[in-house]
Design a protein around this motif. Sequence first.
Motif, PDB file in Angstrom:
ATOM      1  N   TYR A 219       0.848  -1.186   0.000  1.00  0.00           N
ATOM      2  CA  TYR A 219       0.000   0.000   0.000  1.00  0.00           C
ATOM      3  C   TYR A 219       0.881   1.234   0.000  1.00  0.00           C
ATOM      4  CZ  TYR A 219      -3.185   3.638   1.659  1.00  0.00           C
ATOM      5  OH  TYR A 219      -3.900   4.793   1.783  1.00  0.00           O
ATOM      6  N   ARG A 220       0.477   2.220  -0.794  1.00  0.00           N
ATOM      7  CA  ARG A 220       1.240   3.472  -0.879  1.00  0.00           C
ATOM      8  C   ARG A 220       0.286   4.660  -0.842  1.00  0.00           C
ATOM      9  NH1 ARG A 220       5.894   4.176  -4.445  1.00  0.00           N
ATOM     10  NH2 ARG A 220       4.485   5.247  -5.878  1.00  0.00           N
ATOM     11  N   ASN A 221       0.778   5.740  -0.226  1.00  0.00           N
ATOM     12  CA  ASN A 221      -0.005   6.964  -0.173  1.00  0.00           C
ATOM     13  C   ASN A 221       0.976   8.125  -0.009  1.00  0.00           C
ATOM     14  OD1 ASN A 221      -1.823   9.041   0.218  1.00  0.00           O
ATOM     15  ND2 ASN A 221      -2.986   8.028   1.839  1.00  0.00           N
ATOM     16  N   PRO A 222       0.928   9.107  -0.886  1.00  0.00           N
ATOM     17  CA  PRO A 222       1.890  10.210  -0.776  1.00  0.00           C
ATOM     18  C   PRO A 222       1.758  11.009   0.516  1.00  0.00           C
ATOM     19  CG  PRO A 222       0.197  10.719  -2.396  1.00  0.00           C
ATOM     20  CD  PRO A 222       0.039   9.276  -2.054  1.00  0.00           C
ATOM     21  N   LYS A 223       0.600  10.908   1.185  1.00  0.00           N
ATOM     22  CA  LYS A 223       0.413  11.611   2.452  1.00  0.00           C
ATOM     23  C   LYS A 223      -0.586  10.832   3.292  1.00  0.00           C
ATOM     24  CE  LYS A 223      -0.210  16.287   4.335  1.00  0.00           C
ATOM     25  NZ  LYS A 223      -0.621  17.673   4.018  1.00  0.00           N
ATOM     26  N   PRO A 234       4.408  11.487   5.314  1.00  0.00           N
ATOM     27  CA  PRO A 234       4.647  11.752   3.884  1.00  0.00           C
ATOM     28  C   PRO A 234       5.357  10.598   3.184  1.00  0.00           C
ATOM     29  CG  PRO A 234       5.352  13.591   5.283  1.00  0.00           C
ATOM     30  CD  PRO A 234       5.115  12.434   6.191  1.00  0.00           C
ATOM     31  N   TYR A 235       4.972  10.338   1.941  1.00  0.00           N
ATOM     32  CA  TYR A 235       5.579   9.318   1.077  1.00  0.00           C
ATOM     33  C   TYR A 235       5.519   7.936   1.734  1.00  0.00           C
ATOM     34  CZ  TYR A 235       7.159  13.654  -0.962  1.00  0.00           C
ATOM     35  OH  TYR A 235       7.192  14.924  -1.502  1.00  0.00           O
ATOM     36  N   TRP A 236       4.352   7.592   2.197  1.00  0.00           N
ATOM     37  CA  TRP A 236       4.095   6.357   2.932  1.00  0.00           C
ATOM     38  C   TRP A 236       4.094   5.131   2.010  1.00  0.00           C
ATOM     39  CZ3 TRP A 236       3.974   4.104   7.447  1.00  0.00           C
ATOM     40  CH2 TRP A 236       3.167   2.992   7.682  1.00  0.00           C
ATOM     41  N   GLY A 242       1.388  -2.437   9.928  1.00  0.00           N
ATOM     42  CA  GLY A 242       1.319  -1.002  10.170  1.00  0.00           C
ATOM     43  C   GLY A 242       2.647  -0.293  10.060  1.00  0.00           C
ATOM     44  N   MET A 243       3.675  -0.988   9.557  1.00  0.00           N
ATOM     45  CA  MET A 243       5.007  -0.406   9.409  1.00  0.00           C
ATOM     46  C   MET A 243       5.291  -0.114   7.947  1.00  0.00           C
ATOM     47  SD  MET A 243       7.126  -2.933  11.958  1.00  0.00           S
ATOM     48  CE  MET A 243       6.441  -3.390  13.554  1.00  0.00           C
ATOM     49  N   GLY A 244       6.027   0.967   7.710  1.00  0.00           N
ATOM     50  CA  GLY A 244       6.346   1.317   6.341  1.00  0.00           C
ATOM     51  C   GLY A 244       7.452   2.355   6.280  1.00  0.00           C
ATOM     52  N   PHE A 245       7.815   2.717   5.063  1.00  0.00           N
ATOM     53  CA  PHE A 245       8.799   3.773   4.825  1.00  0.00           C
ATOM     54  C   PHE A 245       8.056   5.105   4.790  1.00  0.00           C
ATOM     55  CE2 PHE A 245      10.355  -0.041   2.687  1.00  0.00           C
ATOM     56  CZ  PHE A 245      11.683  -0.114   3.102  1.00  0.00           C
ATOM     57  N   HIS A 246       8.640   6.139   5.357  1.00  0.00           N
ATOM     58  CA  HIS A 246       8.066   7.476   5.230  1.00  0.00           C
ATOM     59  C   HIS A 246       9.062   8.515   5.698  1.00  0.00           C
ATOM     60  CE1 HIS A 246       7.243   8.337   9.533  1.00  0.00           C
ATOM     61  NE2 HIS A 246       6.992   7.037   9.645  1.00  0.00           N
ATOM     62  N   MET A 273      12.790   7.148  -2.828  1.00  0.00           N
ATOM     63  CA  MET A 273      12.236   5.799  -2.690  1.00  0.00           C
ATOM     64  C   MET A 273      10.793   5.740  -3.174  1.00  0.00           C
ATOM     65  SD  MET A 273      13.969   4.362   0.837  1.00  0.00           S
ATOM     66  CE  MET A 273      13.424   2.688   0.536  1.00  0.00           C
ATOM     67  N   TRP A 274      10.077   6.837  -3.037  1.00  0.00           N
ATOM     68  CA  TRP A 274       8.722   6.899  -3.577  1.00  0.00           C
ATOM     69  C   TRP A 274       8.758   6.783  -5.108  1.00  0.00           C
ATOM     70  CZ3 TRP A 274       3.799   6.674  -1.961  1.00  0.00           C
ATOM     71  CH2 TRP A 274       2.795   7.096  -2.840  1.00  0.00           C
TER      72      TRP A 274
END
Length: 292
Positions: A219-223, A234-236, A242-246, A273-274
């Motif tokens: 799952y990705r979401n810019p915000k 940001p840049y999730w 529930g863990m991710g890069f941001h 990375m986004w």
Amino acid sequence: MRRVRSTSRLVALAVVVLVGAGACTFDPQSGGSGGGGAAPVGAAEQATGASGTSGPGQRGRPTPAAPTSKPSRKPTPKPTRTASTPTPSTGTPTVAGCPQGQHQRAVETYLARLGGFGPVTVDGRQSAADCAAIKKFQKRYGIRPVEGRAGPTTLDVAQRLATTDTTRCKAGTGTTFCVDLTRQTVWAVRGGKVIMAPTVTRTGMSGYRTPSGTYTVNYRNPKEWSNPYEVWLPYWQHFTQGMGFHETTTYLHDKSIGSHGCVNLLHADAVRMWELGKVGTRVVLIGRRPGT
């Protein structure tokens, strides 16, 4: 009655914070994103020199000014030129206004190994070229203050980056995000080639350890909005539990804290990375963050 209502609210808030839900969030002590807290005093590189504040002036009758003496006509002696001068507070030598840190030679060694920051002479002595290279390195990796001083944070970051072994990440044929939890570094590989060089990160603190293993961005979401801590991420790019890069907006180099499992990134790295990632991107985490 007001006291009862206030107590009830505090109890409810405590329950929400303890239970938690949703995406990785910031350190409750801060108010920043991604588990990062505001850096306490002394968390950033210690600057050379002392500072102080002056108190307000005393009220009352002003003191008469002392009579001004007639200026002397004696010529002012010219300052002696020296290669370096000590700062008044610490005696640390400076070159062209750039203080020399206690880890000068080690930082020079790692910067020379990393390359890309300008010419560096590994001799343990500050120079204008060394100063420029260290400043460029500090600016790139968000180390404060950017003053060219080879302090402990600059040494720590340089050592972690220079000793990251990118071949340890078992990447697939497509794009893979690699995380060295032990060194707290991140890089990207595609088709066996490093397409984003190792950079710094901050992962889960004690009690919120980021797990090692192989995952996939699902799952990705810019915000992204995080609950229950109510903070933007940001840049999730989520990969597990529930863990991710941001991106984190707090000082990344305070090692006394960390995230609640997320992989915190500097702005430029989160954006990169986004651009490289997508749903389905492979994520490989190796090692374990010290203290977790």
